[in-house]
Design a protein around this motif. Structure first.
Motif, PDB file in Angstrom:
ATOM      1  N   UNK A 189      52.073  28.629  39.835  1.00 10.78           N
ATOM      2  CA  UNK A 189      50.880  28.101  40.486  1.00 10.78           C
ATOM      3  C   UNK A 189      50.204  29.214  41.279  1.00 10.78           C
ATOM      4  N   UNK A 190      48.895  29.296  41.160  1.00  9.67           N
ATOM      5  CA  UNK A 190      48.164  30.341  41.867  1.00  9.67           C
ATOM      6  C   UNK A 190      48.089  31.647  41.112  1.00  9.67           C
ATOM      7  N   UNK A 191      48.395  31.631  39.812  1.00 10.24           N
ATOM      8  CA  UNK A 191      48.314  32.866  39.016  1.00 10.24           C
ATOM      9  C   UNK A 191      46.882  33.410  39.007  1.00 10.24           C
ATOM     10  N   UNK A 192      46.764  34.731  39.136  1.00 14.91           N
ATOM     11  CA  UNK A 192      45.467  35.404  39.035  1.00 14.91           C
ATOM     12  C   UNK A 192      45.583  36.550  38.035  1.00 14.91           C
ATOM     13  N   UNK A 193      44.463  37.043  37.579  1.00 10.91           N
ATOM     14  CA  UNK A 193      44.446  38.155  36.627  1.00 10.91           C
ATOM     15  C   UNK A 193      43.430  39.189  37.074  1.00 10.91           C
ATOM     16  N   UNK A 194      43.841  40.466  37.028  1.00 11.58           N
ATOM     17  CA  UNK A 194      42.933  41.558  37.391  1.00 11.58           C
ATOM     18  C   UNK A 194      42.856  42.552  36.242  1.00 11.58           C
ATOM     19  N   UNK A 195      41.638  42.775  35.750  1.00  8.76           N
ATOM     20  CA  UNK A 195      41.392  43.742  34.681  1.00  8.76           C
ATOM     21  C   UNK A 195      40.973  45.064  35.308  1.00  8.76           C
ATOM     22  N   UNK A 196      41.598  46.168  34.851  1.00  8.86           N
ATOM     23  CA  UNK A 196      41.271  47.492  35.380  1.00  8.86           C
ATOM     24  C   UNK A 196      41.224  48.516  34.260  1.00  8.86           C
ATOM     25  N   UNK A 197      40.311  49.468  34.389  1.00  5.42           N
ATOM     26  CA  UNK A 197      40.259  50.615  33.465  1.00  5.42           C
ATOM     27  C   UNK A 197      40.029  51.879  34.296  1.00  5.42           C
ATOM     28  N   UNK A 198      40.851  52.877  34.073  1.00  4.63           N
ATOM     29  CA  UNK A 198      40.679  54.148  34.766  1.00  4.63           C
ATOM     30  C   UNK A 198      39.384  54.821  34.341  1.00  4.63           C
ATOM     31  N   UNK A 199      38.800  55.592  35.239  1.00  4.32           N
ATOM     32  CA  UNK A 199      37.537  56.246  34.947  1.00  4.32           C
ATOM     33  C   UNK A 199      37.615  57.245  33.810  1.00  4.32           C
ATOM     34  N   UNK A 200      38.787  57.822  33.547  1.00  2.00           N
ATOM     35  CA  UNK A 200      38.962  58.777  32.450  1.00  2.00           C
ATOM     36  C   UNK A 200      39.929  58.244  31.402  1.00  2.00           C
ATOM     37  N   UNK A 201      39.907  56.915  31.206  1.00  2.08           N
ATOM     38  CA  UNK A 201      40.818  56.297  30.232  1.00  2.08           C
ATOM     39  C   UNK A 201      40.540  56.763  28.806  1.00  2.08           C
ATOM     40  N   UNK A 202      39.343  57.227  28.511  1.00  2.00           N
ATOM     41  CA  UNK A 202      39.022  57.694  27.157  1.00  2.00           C
ATOM     42  C   UNK A 202      39.960  58.821  26.722  1.00  2.00           C
ATOM     43  N   UNK A 203      40.504  59.564  27.682  1.00  2.00           N
ATOM     44  CA  UNK A 203      41.465  60.631  27.366  1.00  2.00           C
ATOM     45  C   UNK A 203      42.900  60.208  27.703  1.00  2.00           C
ATOM     46  N   UNK A 204      43.108  59.717  28.907  1.00  2.00           N
ATOM     47  CA  UNK A 204      44.468  59.495  29.393  1.00  2.00           C
ATOM     48  C   UNK A 204      45.077  58.174  28.915  1.00  2.00           C
ATOM     49  N   UNK A 205      44.253  57.258  28.423  1.00  2.00           N
ATOM     50  CA  UNK A 205      44.764  55.983  27.925  1.00  2.00           C
ATOM     51  C   UNK A 205      43.990  55.584  26.678  1.00  2.00           C
ATOM     52  N   UNK A 206      43.856  56.517  25.736  1.00  2.00           N
ATOM     53  CA  UNK A 206      43.066  56.253  24.539  1.00  2.00           C
ATOM     54  C   UNK A 206      43.898  55.517  23.493  1.00  2.00           C
ATOM     55  N   UNK A 207      43.475  54.323  23.104  1.00  2.00           N
ATOM     56  CA  UNK A 207      44.164  53.469  22.120  1.00  2.00           C
ATOM     57  C   UNK A 207      45.646  53.296  22.461  1.00  2.00           C
ATOM     58  N   UNK A 208      45.968  52.861  23.674  1.00  2.00           N
ATOM     59  CA  UNK A 208      47.377  52.754  24.065  1.00  2.00           C
ATOM     60  C   UNK A 208      48.113  51.693  23.257  1.00  2.00           C
ATOM     61  N   UNK A 209      49.374  51.957  22.976  1.00  2.00           N
ATOM     62  CA  UNK A 209      50.199  51.058  22.173  1.00  2.00           C
ATOM     63  C   UNK A 209      51.322  50.411  22.976  1.00  2.00           C
ATOM     64  N   UNK A 210      51.646  50.956  24.138  1.00  2.00           N
ATOM     65  CA  UNK A 210      52.766  50.417  24.906  1.00  2.00           C
ATOM     66  C   UNK A 210      52.662  50.786  26.367  1.00  2.00           C
TER      67      UNK A 210
END
Length: 400
Positions: free
Chosen positions: A33-54
């Motif tokens: 009860x009271x679950x919330x969700x927060x979506x976040x993307x790093x400003x340089x995710x195009x390099x440091x988190x590009x097409x992440x699999x895990x």
């Protein structure tokens, strides 16, 4: 799941696109009860988190690491240049401006097309390399801080005897480390198999076939390792989890979660859990003992409330489980049960937020009636008693 159970957080990785980079969704009070969700993307995710699999957390320092599935994180059509990225789970750091290269704590670049990631200790993570077809152990040692770029202290070892073959760019093949045994379980997706590596075996020597892309403190390989075949005949294996002496694998083609017995010779299949998933991906056993999976087709996370271990047909190991008194006014009670098999039993008391409030472990004898103490603050709890890979649960209430 975040290793600090008091935070009650489930983190999910989104692939997104190569140009935007991936993102995370953090479910707080996950499944409660009271679950919330927060979506976040790093400003340089195009390099440091590009097409992440895990994604995998370090229980030692609460950092997490991701495995980019891109061939070249620079997106310039050049040589392969990508690998795992280390992040802080501190909300004051992750995905916040750092004045440098995004908020990442560290990144290394020896595993193009990473298929999945698993944590070992400290800042040490294992990555399945979809480009070279092996697994790699990364030790970031000390991170360089948010947005900086020093990588020279890292230790990287390749394990060419563990096969990794991907099916497609959209279907990763995960891996998981069983810390209790030291076995690393690795999906070989294209061949529909699971193999395991004893991480304590092998001899360092020789130069890896894949040349290092950066200056490192050490870069080498280990051969002569103990590698065993565990499962075969899967169609499109993606997610993988170990729970006590059970191996669970999600099959993208069938939507099933296949369960194997790691304690028996030949690792026999024990059963299959059918799910309504459109495109089942990663799986995880949560701190409360339930099984969670991601459905990329429906873009949702699903919790299976039935305990996966007790859902597999097995000979009973416990009987006469009694929890009392309930409600308990003093915060102290008892668990009584008869052990039908000898072994080490583990008692866990989980509160309504999924946190372990009390635990007890001790050897038990077959045919003996045991009484163990319980204690907790006021609240409603799930009492789980584990023995030889099976679990039996009950409810206990403590009042003021």
């Amino acid at each position: 799941f975040h290793p600090d159970l008091a935070r009650s957080e489930l983190w999910v990785i989104n692939t997104n696109t190569s140009s935007t980079g991936g993102s995370t969704v953090t479910f707080r009070n996950a499944g409660q009860t009271g679950q919330t969700a927060e979506w976040l993307r790093d400003g340089n995710a195009w390099h440091f988190m590009s097409l992440p699999t895990g994604i995998a957390f370090s229980a030692d320092n609460e950092n997490f690491a991701t495995s980019p599935g891109i061939f070249d994180a620079n997106h310039d059509g050049g040589a392969p240049f990508t690998g795992p990225t280390l992040w802080s789970s501190d909300p004051a750091i992750y995905a916040q401006p750092s004045g440098g290269n995004g908020s990442h704590l560290d990144m290394l670049h020896e595993t193009p097309l990473g298929q999945g990631i698993a944590w070992e200790t400290g800042n040490v993570f294992w990555v399945a390399d979809g480009h070279t077809g092996d697994v790699v152990r990364y030790d970031f040692v000390d991170d360089h801080g948010p947005g900086n770029d020093y990588h020279g202290d890292a230790l990287v070892i390749r394990y060419p005897e563990v096969p990794v073959n991907s099916i497609s760019d959209e279907l990763p093949g995960h891996l998981v480390l069983d810390h209790a045994s030291g076995w690393l379980y690795v999906i070989d997706a294209a061949n529909g198999t699971v193999n395991r590596l004893d991480i304590a075996t092998g001899v360092v020597g020789g130069a890896p076939a894949f040349a290092a892309t950066e200056s490192l403190t050490f870069y080498g390989q280990k051969t002569g390792c103990t590698v065993e075949a565990v499962a075969s005949g899967l169609s499109e294996p993606v997610g993988i989890e170990v729970h006590e002496n059970r191996l669970l694998v999600s099959d993208h083609a069938t939507g099933e979660i296949v369960v194997y017995d790691l304690s028996a010779a030949g690792f026999p299949e024990l059963g299959r859990i059918a799910t309504p998933a459109d495109r089942i991906m990663g799986i995880r056993i949560g701190p409360e003992g339930h099984l969670w999976y991601t459905d990329a087709g429906a873009e949702e996370v699903v919790r299976l409330r039935a305990n996966v271990v007790s859902g597999v047909p097995q000979a009973p190991v416990l009987s006469d489980l009694t929890v009392g008194p309930t409600p308990a006014a003093s915060g102290e009670g008892y668990v009584r049960f008869t052990a039908l098999q000898s072994g080490t039993a583990e008692l866990t008391l989980v509160d309504a937020a999924g946190r372990v409030a009390y635990s007890h472990q001790a050897p038990v004898q077959s045919g003996v009636y045991h009484t163990w103490p319980l204690q907790a603050a006021p609240g409603l709890y799930t009492v789980a008693l584990h023995l030889n890979g099976q679990v039996q649960t009950s409810r206990w209430m403590v009042v003021e």
